[in-house]
Design an enzyme around this catalytic site. Structure first.
Site, PDB file in Angstrom:
ATOM      1  CG  HIS A 149      -2.101   0.915   1.093  1.00  0.00           C
ATOM      2  ND1 HIS A 149      -2.381   1.897   2.014  1.00  0.00           N
ATOM      3  CD2 HIS A 149      -3.056   1.032   0.139  1.00  0.00           C
ATOM      4  CE1 HIS A 149      -3.457   2.565   1.643  1.00  0.00           C
ATOM      5  NE2 HIS A 149      -3.890   2.065   0.511  1.00  0.00           N
ATOM      6  CE  LYS A 182      -1.072   4.672  -1.964  1.00  0.00           C
ATOM      7  NZ  LYS A 182      -1.720   4.128  -0.767  1.00  0.00           N
ATOM      8  CG  ASP A 226      19.661  11.188  -9.127  1.00  0.00           C
ATOM      9  OD1 ASP A 226      19.756  10.082  -9.691  1.00  0.00           O
ATOM     10  OD2 ASP A 226      19.568  12.265  -9.741  1.00  0.00           O
ATOM     11  CG  HIS A 263      -7.260   8.261  -1.222  1.00  0.00           C
ATOM     12  ND1 HIS A 263      -5.931   8.012  -1.496  1.00  0.00           N
ATOM     13  CD2 HIS A 263      -7.832   7.048  -1.039  1.00  0.00           C
ATOM     14  CE1 HIS A 263      -5.708   6.706  -1.488  1.00  0.00           C
ATOM     15  NE2 HIS A 263      -6.839   6.096  -1.205  1.00  0.00           N
ATOM     16  CE  LYS A 317      -4.166   6.986   1.782  1.00  0.00           C
ATOM     17  NZ  LYS A 317      -5.363   6.310   1.859  1.00  0.00           N
ATOM     18  CG  ASP A 352      -1.881  19.559  21.120  1.00  0.00           C
ATOM     19  OD1 ASP A 352      -3.123  19.558  21.098  1.00  0.00           O
ATOM     20  OD2 ASP A 352      -1.220  19.033  22.030  1.00  0.00           O
TER      21      ASP A 352
END
Length: 489
Positions: free
Chosen positions: A223, A225, A230, A407, A409, A414
């Site tokens: 899951h 990404k 470099d 979508h 996350k 605070d």
């Protein structure tokens, strides 16, 4: 006739007994949560044949071979990288120098080996078009290596544009590697990737989805990404590769996500994550990546960024004995004194996470959770609605994003701590999929994410008891039924 009837009754009684014995064996022969065990037991007992088919599709665990390959790379990789990158220490003082910050840093670094990195410049992207435009510019500038790792790498307009760019860089002599998950990448095939591999690029399916049986298993998927260029510039977050992620889907409309670009030493840690996943996934050992300075370049003093965002890259998955990322998030949320703001496309939390939010809300903390207004998975969305209603009754503010599909996350505590990456607030991200988050110990970064949250609020409807009280009985039934299945969704 009577004999046949008796035989038939005996046959079905025997079948039921065998099904019951097998159900108990299948559910309890390996360690899993109590909630998950009961959910599977109910399904296997109520649906004798269909239940086992579903279990084969959803419930099977990781093979010991897969676990060994992943864990073996983890230990080998970390030992070598720690020797090659002395500038990424095991412990260092964060921008937030409080005792609580050190506790959280030490937790993520305890056994899980997630050292704190400093001298990072962080940029956030919430729009798909802008994210991929900036990412492609970075890839255009690549000189040595481009390493790409995505759950979804679609064979569509954006996917082809991305692939053609990788082909171009391979033709220029840049070493290109790509890991993808076939489950999340319909249309991606060896034939499609062939122009890249013909030029020396390398493409592998993630270790848990390399054959037809594993490919069509619902659990244990990549899951993450990640893109690392470099060894100096990296990207991670929530956007996958596909047209819907640049808002070209009629179903979802505008796609609101959160991705981050990192320039600095945290890029070396994302590179490390990629290398471990790559070496665990390859079937040809000649493709093994060695830890060298092209992948992990030394960062000289004059190459350090002026920014000093203290960042931990935390990865987790079913290969670990404890859900470190989820537990670390709970530890971070428990430190909230004023605000705890969360964005998630799927709100299917387990009991410890629910307790954390409820305790915070009952202690006077402003707890807000933002969720989508539309489903991309029907059962998960109905379960999300059930939990939203439950949390609403506990004093937690729920906001429904109306401007397309959210979508993102993110978690903000605070104005001190924040996290962004691939982890949703659901059972799947907590224990079933392979995730990566960036955790920040920086007031400016947290305030920036809080500001983004506040801007999103203008495009939300606040869920109220008046709204939920008017939900139909049929909708409530679907929500309650989906909630029962939440441990396996």
């Amino acid at each position: 006739m009577g004999g046949i009837l008796i035989f038939s009754n005996e046959f079905w009684a025997l079948l039921w007994a065998v099904n019951t014995i097998l159900a108990f064996y299948v559910v309890f022969h390996r360690k899993r949560s109590v909630a998950t065990s009961w959910a599977w037991l109910i399904i296997l007992l109520i649906f004798p044949i269909l239940g086992f088919i579903l279990y084969g599709f959803i419930g099977r665990g990781l093979s010991q071979e897969n676990l060994f390959a992943i864990n073996n790379q983890k230990h080998i990789g970390l030992n070598k990288v720690n020797k090659m990158i002395p500038r990424v220490p095991k412990s260092a003082g964060p921008t937030d120098t409080s005792k609580e910050a050190k506790i959280l840093i030490d937790y993520f670094n305890f056994k899980h080996d997630s050292p704190l990195s400093k001298n990072n410049k962080i940029s956030f992207y919430t729009d798909g078009e802008k994210k991929f435009e900036a990412l492609f510019k970075d890839i255009e500038q690549a000189q040595e290596t481009v390493n790409v790792e995505y759950y979804s790498f679609m064979n569509d307009d954006l996917g082809n544009k991305f692939l053609n760019l990788l082909i171009k860089k391979a033709r220029e002599g840049v070493k290109v590697r790509l890991i993808y998950d076939p489950w999340g990448s319909p249309g991606a095939s060896k034939t499609w990737f062939k122009p890249l591999t013909d030029l020396g690029g390398e493409v592998v399916a993630f270790i848990t989805a390399q054959n037809m049986i594993k490919k069509y298993r619902m659990n244990y998927h990549l899951h993450r990404k990640i893109v690392v260029i470099d060894g100096r510039i990296s990207w991670t977050g929530g956007f996958n590769v596909g047209d819907q992620y640049v808002s070209k889907s009629k179903k979802f409309g505008y796609w609101r996500d959160t991705h981050l670009r990192i320039v600095g030493s945290a890029s070396l840690l994302l590179q490390e994550r990629f290398v471990m996943d790559w070496n665990a996934s390859i079937t040809d050992k000649n493709q093994t990546i060695s830890f060298n300075e092209k992948l992990f370049p030394k960062i000289e003093e004059n190459q350090l960024t002026e920014d000093d965002v203290a960042t931990q890259i935390v990865s987790d998955g079913p290969d670990t004995s404890t859900p470190y990322l989820r537990n670390g998030m709970i530890r971070m949320m428990m430190m909230a004194r004023k605000t705890l703001w969360i964005q998630t496309p799927y709100l299917v939390p387990d009991d410890p996470m629910i307790a954390t939010w409820v305790i915070a809300a009952h202690s006077g903390v402003d707890v807000r959770i933002m969720i989508p207004s539309m489903p991309d998975h029907p059962f998960i969305y109905r379960a999300t609605q059930w939990y939203a209603n439950y949390l609403l009754h506990e004093g937690i503010k729920i906001y429904v994003y109306d401007n397309g599909f959210i979508h993102a996350k993110t978690v903000m505590v605070d104005d001190r701590f924040a996290a962004a990456g691939s982890m949703n607030q659901d059972f799947r991200s907590y224990s079933l999929n392979f995730e990566t988050d960036a955790v920040f110990y920086d007031k400016n970064i947290t305030r920036e994410l809080n500001h983004i949250f506040e801007k999103d609020l203008a495009k939300c409807t606040e869920l109220t008891l008046e709204i939920t009280d008017n939900w139909s009985r049929y909708l409530r039934f679907k929500q309650a039924f989906s909630r029962l299945l939440s441990p396996i969704l």
